[in-house]
Design a protein around this motif. Structure first.
Motif: not given
Length: 354
Positions: A74-78, A109-115, A121-125, A130-136
């Motif tokens: 997500a951060f590479v792309g944006i 990164a700021i709204p991503t971190a809030f979420f 654990g796995a839910y964080f990953a 999910v954030i990366a796919e939405v951004t794409r």
């Protein structure tokens, strides 16, 4: 009291000092290398340096901060798209537009971190992915920058990149080769800054706090560590540096598309592979890992899907027989630490005994 005062905690070792001097020599060699090697070698070194930067940043998150992200693309792309926007829409010189990549990554990164910090654990990953796919998907709707098919940097922009004319005159090379040399030098600066910054962080009190949060968050909080603020700081810093790296990568290619800029395999899966086989939680691990990865990539890239299968098998074998990675295996048997971060008590008698 005087005798006790002469003792101190230190991370310095003779091996570490020698490694530091060797690193300075390698950096100096790296600066002058374009005068002696071909363009293809410079392109290969650019790839190695940018992947090493991404690996060190992911290692900082997962290996030292316990933040296992699978959405770094997500951060590479944006970052890459922000650089293209600065050049195409605002008319910035591409070198200066790289800085927009870091700014855009910070904003994301700021709204991503809030979420994702509300997940464990796995839910964080999964949340980072999910954030990366939405951004794409959102970036793919940006018609001004080519939408889903992407776009290229304008010819007038690539022809006026800051420093290219000076490099052409210095090395007597064509414009495209000069752009590659400039990108390589910027990648060298970035990897030195990132690796050096992480090493500095781990050697001071913040490094101890970060390790404590990784090992046991509640225990770290009980001794006064602000775990939440520390995780935020590490996540934001890693995101900004990842955005800068993404902008630099796509400055060198001069072509972008959502699928390329937000590729899970290229910017996260390969990075995780590098860190895992090299040794997570060490600075040396990603360095060794990126060398192994590049050798495997060069040897197996022509075999299509067998290439990815081979990488997976190698990663599984390493995790089974060397859980701490190849560098962990080497250091446990030899006691070698090129970038020592562990504290030890040093004093007249202790130092005199070595």
């Amino acid at each position: 009291m005087t005798q006790l005062a002469s003792y101190r905690l230190t991370t310095r070792t003779r091996t570490g000092t020698a490694a530091g001097l060797a690193a300075l020599v390698l950096i100096a060699v790296g600066i002058v290398l374009p005068a002696f090697v071909s363009r293809s070698v410079i392109q290969d070194l650019f790839y190695i340096l940018t992947m090493l930067t991404l690996a060190q940043l992911w290692n900082l998150l997962a290996g030292y901060g316990g933040l296992v992200s699978v959405g770094q693309q997500a951060f590479v792309g944006i970052g890459a798209y922000a650089m293209f926007a600065g050049v195409i829409l605002a008319g910035w010189n591409p070198v200066f537009a790289i800085l927009l990549g870091g700014v855009a990554a910070l904003i994301l990164a700021i709204p991503t971190a809030f979420f994702v910090f509300r997940l464990q654990g796995a839910y964080f990953a999964i949340g980072t992915w999910v954030i990366a796919e939405v951004t794409r998907l959102l970036v793919a709707q940006w018609k001004t920058l080519g939408g889903g098919t992407g776009t290229s940097l304008p010819r007038e922009a690539t022809g006026s990149i800051l420093g290219v004319d000076a490099i052409r005159a210095l090395f007597s090379v064509r414009e495209a080769a000069a752009r590659d040399i400039l990108a390589y030098w910027l990648a060298l600066v970035l990897v030195v800054a990132v690796t050096g910054g992480i090493y500095w962080l781990l050697r001071n009190r913040l490094g101890l706090a970060l390790a404590a949060v990784r090992d046991n968050t509640e225990a770290a909080k009980s001794v006064g560590v602000d775990a939440g603020r520390l995780k935020w700081a590490v996540f934001l810093l890693a995101s900004v540096a990842t955005g800068l790296t993404g902008a630099l990568i796509f400055l060198q290619t001069a072509r972008i598309s959502p699928d390329a800029a937000f590729a899970l395999t290229d910017w996260t899966a390969y990075v995780v592979f590098i860190v895992v086989i090299g040794g997570i939680g060490t600075i040396e691990g990603p360095i060794l890992g990126v060398i192994v990865f590049f050798i495997l990539r060069s040897a197996l890239a022509d075999y299509g899907s067998w290439y990815l299968l081979s990488l997976g098998i190698i990663a599984i074998v390493v995790m089974l027989f060397a859980p701490r990675g190849l560098w962990g295996l080497i250091s446990s048997r030899s006691g070698l630490h090129l970038f020592p971060v562990r504290r030890r008590l040093a004093g007249p008698k202790i130092e005199g005994g070595h």
